[in-house]
Design an enzyme around this catalytic site. Structure first.
Site, mmCIF file in Angstrom:
data_model
loop_
_atom_site.group_PDB
_atom_site.id
_atom_site.type_symbol
_atom_site.label_atom_id
_atom_site.label_comp_id
_atom_site.label_asym_id
_atom_site.label_seq_id
_atom_site.Cartn_x
_atom_site.Cartn_y
_atom_site.Cartn_z
ATOM 1 C CD1 TRP A 139 50.341 86.498 18.639
ATOM 2 C CD2 TRP A 139 50.304 86.478 16.402
ATOM 3 N NE1 TRP A 139 49.500 87.501 18.214
ATOM 4 C CE2 TRP A 139 49.463 87.510 16.850
ATOM 5 C CE3 TRP A 139 50.448 86.278 15.035
ATOM 6 C CZ2 TRP A 139 48.752 88.332 15.980
ATOM 7 C CZ3 TRP A 139 49.748 87.098 14.165
ATOM 8 C CH2 TRP A 139 48.906 88.112 14.643
ATOM 9 C CE1 TYR A 192 47.642 86.762 23.623
ATOM 10 C CE2 TYR A 192 49.946 87.330 23.332
ATOM 11 C CZ TYR A 192 48.623 87.483 22.981
ATOM 12 O OH TYR A 192 48.277 88.344 21.981
HETATM 13 P P1 PGD Z 1 56.052 85.845 19.654
HETATM 14 O O1 PGD Z 1 57.396 86.448 19.482
HETATM 15 O O2 PGD Z 1 55.173 85.733 18.440
HETATM 16 O O3 PGD Z 1 55.334 86.779 20.708
HETATM 17 O O4 PGD Z 1 53.621 88.023 21.983
HETATM 18 P P2 PGD Z 1 54.021 86.525 21.566
HETATM 19 O O5 PGD Z 1 54.431 85.788 22.795
HETATM 20 O O6 PGD Z 1 52.971 85.926 20.717
HETATM 21 O O7 PGD Z 1 56.195 84.436 20.387
HETATM 22 C C1 PGD Z 1 55.850 83.239 19.806
HETATM 23 C C2 PGD Z 1 56.865 82.172 20.211
HETATM 24 O O8 PGD Z 1 56.380 80.923 19.747
HETATM 25 C C3 PGD Z 1 58.237 82.346 19.602
HETATM 26 O O9 PGD Z 1 59.234 82.220 20.592
HETATM 27 C C4 PGD Z 1 58.349 81.202 18.584
HETATM 28 O O10 PGD Z 1 59.667 80.706 18.418
HETATM 29 C C5 PGD Z 1 57.458 80.156 19.220
HETATM 30 N N1 PGD Z 1 56.882 79.195 18.284
HETATM 31 C C6 PGD Z 1 56.564 79.380 16.991
HETATM 32 N N2 PGD Z 1 56.017 78.253 16.485
HETATM 33 C C7 PGD Z 1 55.988 77.330 17.472
HETATM 34 C C8 PGD Z 1 55.522 75.983 17.566
HETATM 35 O O11 PGD Z 1 54.999 75.403 16.623
HETATM 36 N N3 PGD Z 1 55.635 75.340 18.754
HETATM 37 C C9 PGD Z 1 56.187 75.964 19.833
HETATM 38 N N4 PGD Z 1 56.248 75.279 20.966
HETATM 39 N N5 PGD Z 1 56.656 77.245 19.772
HETATM 40 C C10 PGD Z 1 56.540 77.928 18.616
HETATM 41 C C11 PGD Z 1 53.018 88.928 21.100
HETATM 42 C C12 PGD Z 1 52.322 90.074 21.888
HETATM 43 O O12 PGD Z 1 53.283 90.989 22.410
HETATM 44 C C13 PGD Z 1 51.340 90.810 21.068
HETATM 45 S S1 PGD Z 1 50.233 89.893 20.096
HETATM 46 C C14 PGD Z 1 51.208 92.161 21.119
HETATM 47 S S2 PGD Z 1 50.211 92.982 20.006
HETATM 48 C C15 PGD Z 1 51.853 92.969 22.169
HETATM 49 N N6 PGD Z 1 52.436 94.162 21.687
HETATM 50 C C16 PGD Z 1 53.247 94.877 22.485
HETATM 51 C C17 PGD Z 1 53.470 96.296 22.329
HETATM 52 O O13 PGD Z 1 52.905 96.947 21.459
HETATM 53 N N7 PGD Z 1 54.319 96.891 23.178
HETATM 54 C C18 PGD Z 1 54.939 96.249 24.172
HETATM 55 N N8 PGD Z 1 55.781 96.908 24.964
HETATM 56 N N9 PGD Z 1 54.743 94.919 24.341
HETATM 57 C C19 PGD Z 1 53.923 94.223 23.555
HETATM 58 N N10 PGD Z 1 53.717 92.877 23.770
HETATM 59 C C20 PGD Z 1 52.684 92.103 23.098
#
Ligand code: PGD
Length: 772
Positions: A113, A111
């Protein structure tokens, strides 16, 4: 000196990167974007930050002792290795796991983004690769709106067909007289769209609606969930009590005969069942405003007055995803549909319901007829899956059964976890439990650009390029612009594209041709574009050649339906345009859900008391309700090292906002460092005292990189302010098993000890081993 402007894109907006002598020196928002996101300010200094991963790394213990369960993950040093060594060791391990335990022992849900491009979409690349090896255990739905996306198909039918075709902003701007916003419409969230957005129009639409005379009511514990210029009436609700208030609004409509019986009869099923519950016939508890006041602290008179206004005006009731990212999160979106049905305005311009206008930027932006290019992922023969947020349960309890949407499923026995483009230490709840779950794995592989906490807890860590270090195509289904995301700078150190990493691994495992289909990056981009181009042509559209597109940078497509009204056709003729529900109507009572016999999700919208809220006995010990929402200064945990995110920190910690009365009672002032704690864990955070948060509520956003005081102790305090050390890891209900991470109970105290440094962005310890 060379200077160039390079078109590119991110989840928070299109832009041009200004590159001087091979270095990105500035980011300029796309010229047609009326309200560019401040998150663009995180890009420049992240690209070359010390927290980038420079070369492949393998955890020393994994190298020495081989794969196997290990509690030392996160605390042991890493050994820098060459690319050939990394590919060879990982290919060998993948072969071992697939041969010995089968594809159903590999969790590849991954999972996250990741980044905005359609080709270098990290999760799609991983899925395509694992499918070439025989498949993987997958994840379904999202952490964003898991509860909503499972319950809504039972209530109104397919999400794609209906909810993603929300009434257009331009229609709301012209027609809505009263916006009733459960969870508000926070502008910070409208800045972000999965896949990107060339424009951010929400603020302007709201402003023009207000100028036209529209009124706004904000139901939220946080006053700034709506921008100040709409002059909203603020109902500062007890967190978690929204469904009670919605029921009381419904009760008033019935008591005062303001509900639209004809609409309920023609377009809905199950009204009588629900009405009996509403009036207390079935449970002896009429859902009156006085009843709701006791739960929500919203005065009964305000609820009654609001119900009358809603019936008298063209009213849009919006509910944000945050209200379903809680215990029993299925109830609020379902009840909002029910309430809107009672008003009888569903399908009319500016009336009815909305879900997520304040959650993501694409809601209210009409979908293009032809979606953007996507990378084919191949076929996954493994049928085992989990709803994403159940990952720790799965890793901890192989073979155990669980309920999900009418099915009884069994957790598979996972040996290897592969993560590419996500950060579970950001998105998952109860991080101590997550660490115990990960410790059971034989091998954990992570691709990321940064030393995120997930990378630190892996065995094999492979450095990925960032946006701007590769070529890609940007676009999203609800944005009329396709973007040539041209490479602006060389990859950092030894970072490689995920595609290249998988290409080499696939080659080592004998499936190279299957994975690449003989194409390199440029050939894939051309192929994906041409495939998309022919779909547009079939639809009667004309688009330039790939080379022209690549040269132009930003390709503006024909306008989508700017006058879209949700469920308009259904309203015009429910027999000719029925919903995708069993009855073809709006299901206020769902016989399907009722038939599942779930105690935590009955057959119609119901008030179900949460386990953790201010009304619970636990509030005696932990008297503050923490809202762990999405952050203002970054997307999730991405680019936390960037300048804009850093500018929001208090003494280097994530800001926690609290009301002046709660602060005074604890001797806390703005700028102090505080300890936030409950039974599950604790973290430090930086206090911001403000009346924008209602009393007995504190708000600490997600996304500060987890930084344990003692990396060897899963229960250690996080010194940086990651709220997921505090949140609980339980599904929303047996129906959706969604993420309920938004709410938890805590106590806060001023931190009086020595202030531990934040080391989240420092490199982990390394052990050089020549020859690897
Ligand atoms: P990001 O920080 O976007 O969080 O959770 P998600 O895991 O999507 O992580 C993306 C990672 O991908 C980053 O570490 C980034 O460096 C890496 N990355 C970016 N581009 C690339 C690439 O091209 N290749 C590779 N290999 N890596 C890459 C999000 C999730 O968290 C979501 S959507 C929601 S809505 C939730 N919201 C909450 C909340 O409201 N409250 C709590 N307590 N927790 C939540 N968690 C959820």
């Amino acid at each position: 000196m060379t200077r160039a402007l390079v078109p590119h894109s991110s989840h928070w907006g299109a832009f041009e990167a200004e590159v001087t002598d091979g270095t990105v020196v500035a980011i300029h928002p796309y010229r047609h974007d009326p309200d560019p996101s401040p998150l663009l300010g995180n890009i420049v200094d992240s690209l070359r930050h010390r927290a980038r991963i420079t070369q492949p790394m393998i955890r020393a213990g994994w190298l020495d002792r081989g794969p196997g369960p290990d509690t030392r993950r996160g605390a042991e040093p890493f050994v820098p290795v060459s690319w050939p060594t990394a590919i060879e060791r990982l290919a060998r391990e993948l072969r071992r796991v697939y041969e010995r335990h089968g594809a159903a022992s590999v969790y590849g849900g991954s999972y996250g983004w990741s980044s905005a491009g359609r080709f270098h979409h990290a999760q799609s690349q991983l899925h395509r690769f694992l499918n070439c090896l025989g498949g993987y255990v997958s994840g379904e739905h999202t952490y964003s709106n898991g509860a909503q996306s499972v319950v809504m198909p039972h209530v109104v039918g397919s999400m794609r067909e209906f909810l993603d075709r929300a009434t257009a902003w331009s229609v709301l701007e012209r027609h809505t007289e009263l916006f009733v916003c459960f969870g508000g419409i926070p502008i910070k969230n409208t800045m972000v769209s999965p896949g990107g957005a060339s424009r951010h129009p929400a603020r302007d639409h709201l402003r023009r609606a207000r100028e036209r005379g529209a009124e706004f009511v904000l139901v939220s514990p946080l006053r700034d969930d709506l921008p100040g210029f709409v002059s909203a009436e603020w109902l500062a609700i007890t967190p978690g009590a929204d469904v009670a208030v919605m029921l009381a609004l419904a009760h008033t409509l019935v008591a005062e005969r303001l509900h639209d019986r004809a609409f309920l009869e023609r377009y809905c099923v199950g009204w009588e069942r629900f009405e009996a519950y509403l009036l207390g016939t079935t449970d002896g508890c009429p859902k009156t405003p006085e009843w709701a006041e006791r739960l929500s602290e919203i005065p009964a008179a305000s609820i009654r007055a609001l119900a009358r206004r809603m019936a008298a005006k063209r009213t849009l009731i919006n509910v944000n995803y945050s209200l379903q990212r809680v215990e029993h999160g299925e109830q609020a979106p379902w009840m909002v549909v029910t309430l809107a049905a009672m008003l009888g305005q569903i399908g009319l311009p500016g009336g009815g319901f909305g879900q997520g206008y304040g959650s993501l930027g694409y809601i209210g932006r009409a979908p293009s007829r032809i979606g953007p290019p996507t990378l084919p992922q191949g076929r996954n023969p493994v049928t085992d899956f989990i709803p994403f947020p159940r990952v720790a349960d799965m890793l901890l309890a192989p073979g155990e059964t669980f309920d999900f949407n009418g099915r009884r499923l069994t957790y598979p026995d996972i040996r290897l976890v592969y993560w590419c483009g996500g950060n579970p230490f950001h998105h998952h709840q109860d991080l101590a439990r997550l660490q115990r779950a990960l410790a059971r794995m034989e091998t954990i592989v992570v691709h990321d650009s940064f030393w995120t906490p997930m990378a630190r807890h892996a065995d094999v860590v492979l450095p990925s390029t960032m946006m701007l270090e590769r070529n890609d195509i940007g676009g999203s289904p609800n944005d009329g612009c396709l973007i040539a995301m041209r490479q602006a700078v060389e990859p950092w150190a030894q970072a490689r594209n995920d595609f290249s990493i998988f290409r080499d691994l696939a080659g080592a495992l004998g499936v190279g041709d299957r994975f690449t289909e003989g194409r390199d990056e440029r050939a894939w981009l051309r192929h994906l574009y041409e495939e998309w181009r022919s779909r547009v042509a079939d639809d009667g559209g004309a688009t330039p050649s790939f080379d022209e597109f690549w040269e132009t940078g930003f390709l503006e497509m024909e306008g989508a339906d700017a006058d879209l009204v949700l469920l308009e056709r259904f309203r015009a003729d429910p027999d000719k345009a029925p919903l995708g529900t069993p009855s073809g109507r709006i299901e206020i009572f769902s016989a399907t859900i009722d038939g599942f016999k779930y105690d935590d999700c009955p057959g119609h919208p119901t008030w179900l008391e949460p386990m953790e809220w201010l009304g619970a006995p636990l509030a005696q010990r932990f008297p503050l309700h923490l809202i762990a929402n999405n952050p203002t200064a970054r997307l999730h945990s991405q680019l936390d090292v960037g300048a804009f995110s850093q500018s929001s920190k208090v003494q280097g910690r994530e800001p926690i906002r609290l009301h002046p009365a709660d602060a005074a009672a604890r001797g806390i002032r703005s700028g102090d460092v505080v300890r936030v704690f409950n039974e599950r864990g604790s973290c430090l955070a930086g206090a911001v005292v403000t009346p924008a948060v209602r009393p007995r509520v504190v708000q600490l956003s997600t996304g500060a990189w987890y930084d344990p005081l003692d990396p060897a102790d899963p229960n250690a305090m996080c010194v940086h302010g990651n709220p997921n050390v505090l949140t609980f890891d339980r599904g929303t209900s047996k129906l959706a098993q969604g993420c309920s991470g938004q709410h938890t109970l805590v106590e806060v105290e001023r931190w009086k000890g020595l202030l531990p440094p934040v080391r989240a962005y420092d490199l982990p310890s390394m052990e050089e081993r020549p020859g690897l």
